[in-house]
Write a protein that holds these residues in place. Structure first.
Motif, PDB file in Angstrom:
ATOM      1  N   GLU A 115       0.827  -1.200   0.000  1.00  0.00           N
ATOM      2  CA  GLU A 115       0.000   0.000   0.000  1.00  0.00           C
ATOM      3  C   GLU A 115       0.870   1.262   0.000  1.00  0.00           C
ATOM      4  OE1 GLU A 115      -3.378   2.146   2.837  1.00  0.00           O
ATOM      5  OE2 GLU A 115      -3.100  -0.033   2.914  1.00  0.00           O
ATOM      6  N   VAL A 116       1.975   1.216   0.736  1.00  0.00           N
ATOM      7  CA  VAL A 116       2.903   2.351   0.747  1.00  0.00           C
ATOM      8  C   VAL A 116       3.485   2.570  -0.643  1.00  0.00           C
ATOM      9  CG1 VAL A 116       5.131   3.148   1.637  1.00  0.00           C
ATOM     10  CG2 VAL A 116       3.434   2.158   3.189  1.00  0.00           C
ATOM     11  N   VAL A 117       3.860   1.493  -1.305  1.00  0.00           N
ATOM     12  CA  VAL A 117       4.393   1.610  -2.664  1.00  0.00           C
ATOM     13  C   VAL A 117       3.367   2.276  -3.578  1.00  0.00           C
ATOM     14  CG1 VAL A 117       5.200   0.330  -4.684  1.00  0.00           C
ATOM     15  CG2 VAL A 117       5.954  -0.341  -2.387  1.00  0.00           C
ATOM     16  N   GLU A 118       2.113   1.873  -3.467  1.00  0.00           N
ATOM     17  CA  GLU A 118       1.074   2.459  -4.309  1.00  0.00           C
ATOM     18  C   GLU A 118       0.841   3.933  -3.983  1.00  0.00           C
ATOM     19  OE1 GLU A 118      -0.263   0.953  -7.003  1.00  0.00           O
ATOM     20  OE2 GLU A 118       1.221  -0.570  -6.451  1.00  0.00           O
ATOM     21  N   ARG A 119       0.973   4.288  -2.719  1.00  0.00           N
ATOM     22  CA  ARG A 119       0.796   5.696  -2.349  1.00  0.00           C
ATOM     23  C   ARG A 119       1.920   6.566  -2.909  1.00  0.00           C
ATOM     24  NH1 ARG A 119      -1.620   7.012   3.603  1.00  0.00           N
ATOM     25  NH2 ARG A 119      -3.265   5.449   3.688  1.00  0.00           N
ATOM     26  N   THR A 120       3.124   6.059  -2.905  1.00  0.00           N
ATOM     27  CA  THR A 120       4.261   6.852  -3.386  1.00  0.00           C
ATOM     28  C   THR A 120       4.386   6.851  -4.900  1.00  0.00           C
ATOM     29  OG1 THR A 120       5.777   4.958  -3.180  1.00  0.00           O
ATOM     30  CG2 THR A 120       5.561   6.412  -1.265  1.00  0.00           C
ATOM     31  N   LEU A 121       3.793   5.866  -5.553  1.00  0.00           N
ATOM     32  CA  LEU A 121       3.990   5.665  -6.987  1.00  0.00           C
ATOM     33  C   LEU A 121       3.654   6.888  -7.847  1.00  0.00           C
ATOM     34  CD1 LEU A 121       3.075   2.392  -8.858  1.00  0.00           C
ATOM     35  CD2 LEU A 121       2.611   4.610  -9.876  1.00  0.00           C
ATOM     36  N   PRO A 122       2.493   7.515  -7.686  1.00  0.00           N
ATOM     37  CA  PRO A 122       2.169   8.624  -8.596  1.00  0.00           C
ATOM     38  C   PRO A 122       3.189   9.755  -8.580  1.00  0.00           C
ATOM     39  CG  PRO A 122       0.215   7.916  -7.412  1.00  0.00           C
ATOM     40  CD  PRO A 122       1.375   7.236  -6.769  1.00  0.00           C
ATOM     41  N   ASP A 123       3.750  10.052  -7.405  1.00  0.00           N
ATOM     42  CA  ASP A 123       4.691  11.165  -7.296  1.00  0.00           C
ATOM     43  C   ASP A 123       6.000  10.930  -8.043  1.00  0.00           C
ATOM     44  OD1 ASP A 123       3.260  13.020  -5.766  1.00  0.00           O
ATOM     45  OD2 ASP A 123       3.720  11.957  -3.909  1.00  0.00           O
ATOM     46  N   MET A 124       6.229   9.722  -8.495  1.00  0.00           N
ATOM     47  CA  MET A 124       7.482   9.419  -9.185  1.00  0.00           C
ATOM     48  C   MET A 124       7.466   9.817 -10.657  1.00  0.00           C
ATOM     49  SD  MET A 124       9.342   8.135  -6.783  1.00  0.00           S
ATOM     50  CE  MET A 124       8.448   9.155  -5.606  1.00  0.00           C
ATOM     51  N   PHE A 125       6.287  10.145 -11.188  1.00  0.00           N
ATOM     52  CA  PHE A 125       6.154  10.283 -12.631  1.00  0.00           C
ATOM     53  C   PHE A 125       5.593  11.650 -13.023  1.00  0.00           C
ATOM     54  CE2 PHE A 125       6.141   5.820 -11.579  1.00  0.00           C
ATOM     55  CZ  PHE A 125       7.079   5.322 -12.478  1.00  0.00           C
ATOM     56  N   PRO A 126       5.850  12.079 -14.260  1.00  0.00           N
ATOM     57  CA  PRO A 126       5.374  13.394 -14.702  1.00  0.00           C
ATOM     58  C   PRO A 126       3.870  13.533 -14.506  1.00  0.00           C
ATOM     59  CG  PRO A 126       6.899  12.480 -16.308  1.00  0.00           C
ATOM     60  CD  PRO A 126       6.626  11.388 -15.307  1.00  0.00           C
ATOM     61  N   ASP A 127       3.493  14.614 -13.831  1.00  0.00           N
ATOM     62  CA  ASP A 127       2.076  14.920 -13.599  1.00  0.00           C
ATOM     63  C   ASP A 127       1.338  13.805 -12.875  1.00  0.00           C
ATOM     64  OD1 ASP A 127       2.559  17.293 -15.017  1.00  0.00           O
ATOM     65  OD2 ASP A 127       2.035  16.347 -16.922  1.00  0.00           O
ATOM     66  N   ARG A 128       2.084  12.919 -12.190  1.00  0.00           N
ATOM     67  CA  ARG A 128       1.485  11.829 -11.403  1.00  0.00           C
ATOM     68  C   ARG A 128       0.708  10.857 -12.281  1.00  0.00           C
ATOM     69  NH1 ARG A 128       0.922  12.434  -6.011  1.00  0.00           N
ATOM     70  NH2 ARG A 128      -1.120  11.416  -6.076  1.00  0.00           N
ATOM     71  N   ARG A 139       7.153  -0.496  -9.141  1.00  0.00           N
ATOM     72  CA  ARG A 139       6.783  -1.477  -8.128  1.00  0.00           C
ATOM     73  C   ARG A 139       7.879  -2.520  -7.942  1.00  0.00           C
ATOM     74  NH1 ARG A 139       1.729  -1.405 -11.152  1.00  0.00           N
ATOM     75  NH2 ARG A 139       0.193  -0.124 -10.025  1.00  0.00           N
ATOM     76  N   ARG A 140       8.449  -2.993  -9.047  1.00  0.00           N
ATOM     77  CA  ARG A 140       9.501  -4.008  -8.953  1.00  0.00           C
ATOM     78  C   ARG A 140      10.713  -3.462  -8.196  1.00  0.00           C
ATOM     79  NH1 ARG A 140       8.197  -5.024 -14.460  1.00  0.00           N
ATOM     80  NH2 ARG A 140      10.071  -3.885 -15.094  1.00  0.00           N
TER      81      ARG A 140
END
Length: 242
Positions: A115-128, A139-140
């Motif tokens: 769940e933490v990975v999913e919460r942080t995921l959008p912030d890693m990419f352009p415009d989320r 994720r990997r």
């Protein structure tokens, strides 16, 4: 006698490992040392960076890795011959950040690391807005870092301090890379860093988000080539000694 090429000490961001740099072409001939984020405070992590090699080196860091680099620079400016930072923040943490880190740590402790990975995921990419392939790639990498290291990194985040004073005292060639579409560490953060670092060069990448080495490996590769060339071009009297 020609000096041997300086090593590069490379530090990733939170929930990232050496895979972050897999598409970056590091300057030819320069040894590359990857330092993992496996200690719960910025000071100890900075010592890990300084212990990675003997003598002067070029420091490369993204996000939390750059923050660790700022502390290494503060502790041993004579060791850091060149500095490349990206997708980061030199300011002290805000109260809402401390609260968010505590919440994430509680989730990991409760066995909800995915769940933490999913919460942080959008912030890693352009415009989320990552593609399905990019999301799975993140994720990997995060799963490879794992929950134990995640908790350590969250603890380290809470020990951050304002680094701008240390940056003002720096005297090494420096380059700052900012993703123009980084919603986590926007370009304004990097303008402040560049203003603090004497003679630093800022390059804003309009199409990049937070994971700059994945989204613009060409720009990172070019910046590192230019940085090591700038270090090599310094007068002998200005170079770090050991």
């Amino acid at each position: 006698m020609t000096a041997a090429p300086l090593p590069l000490v490379v530090v990733p961001g939170m929930l990232c490992d050496a895979a972050l740099w897999s598409e970056v072409t590091f300057p030819e001939g320069h040894p590359v040392h990857h330092v993992a984020l496996t200690r719960p405070d910025i000071g100890t992590l900075a010592e890990n960076v300084l212990d990675a090699v003997r003598g002067p080196f070029v420091l490369v860091g993204l996000s939390l890795g750059a923050i660790v680099g700022f502390e290494a620079l503060r502790r041993a400016p004579e060791r850091v011959a060149g500095l490349c930072v990206m997708a980061t923040n030199a300011a002290a943490p805000r109260p809402e950040q401390h609260a968010a880190w505590k919440e994430l740590d509680a989730l990991v402790a409760a066995g909800r690391f995915a769940e933490v990975v999913e919460r942080t995921l959008p912030d890693m990419f352009p415009d989320r807005r990552p593609s399905a392939a990019d999301a799975e790639r993140y994720r990997r990498m995060a799963q490879a870092v794992g929950p134990t290291a995640a908790r350590v990194q969250l603890a380290a985040q809470a020990t951050r301090q304002d680094a701008l004073a240390a940056l003002r005292a720096a005297r090494c060639p420096s380059v700052v890379l900012a993703g123009g579409r980084d919603t986590l560490c926007p370009p304004a953060f990097h303008h402040s860093i560049t203003e603090a670092l004497p003679g630093a060069r800022l390059r804003e990448l309009p199409d990049a988000g937070h994971l700059v080495p994945w989204q613009r490996p060409d720009a990172v590769s070019a910046a590192l080539r230019q940085l090591v060339a700038a270090v090599a071009a310094q007068p002998a009297s200005a170079r770090p000694v050991w």
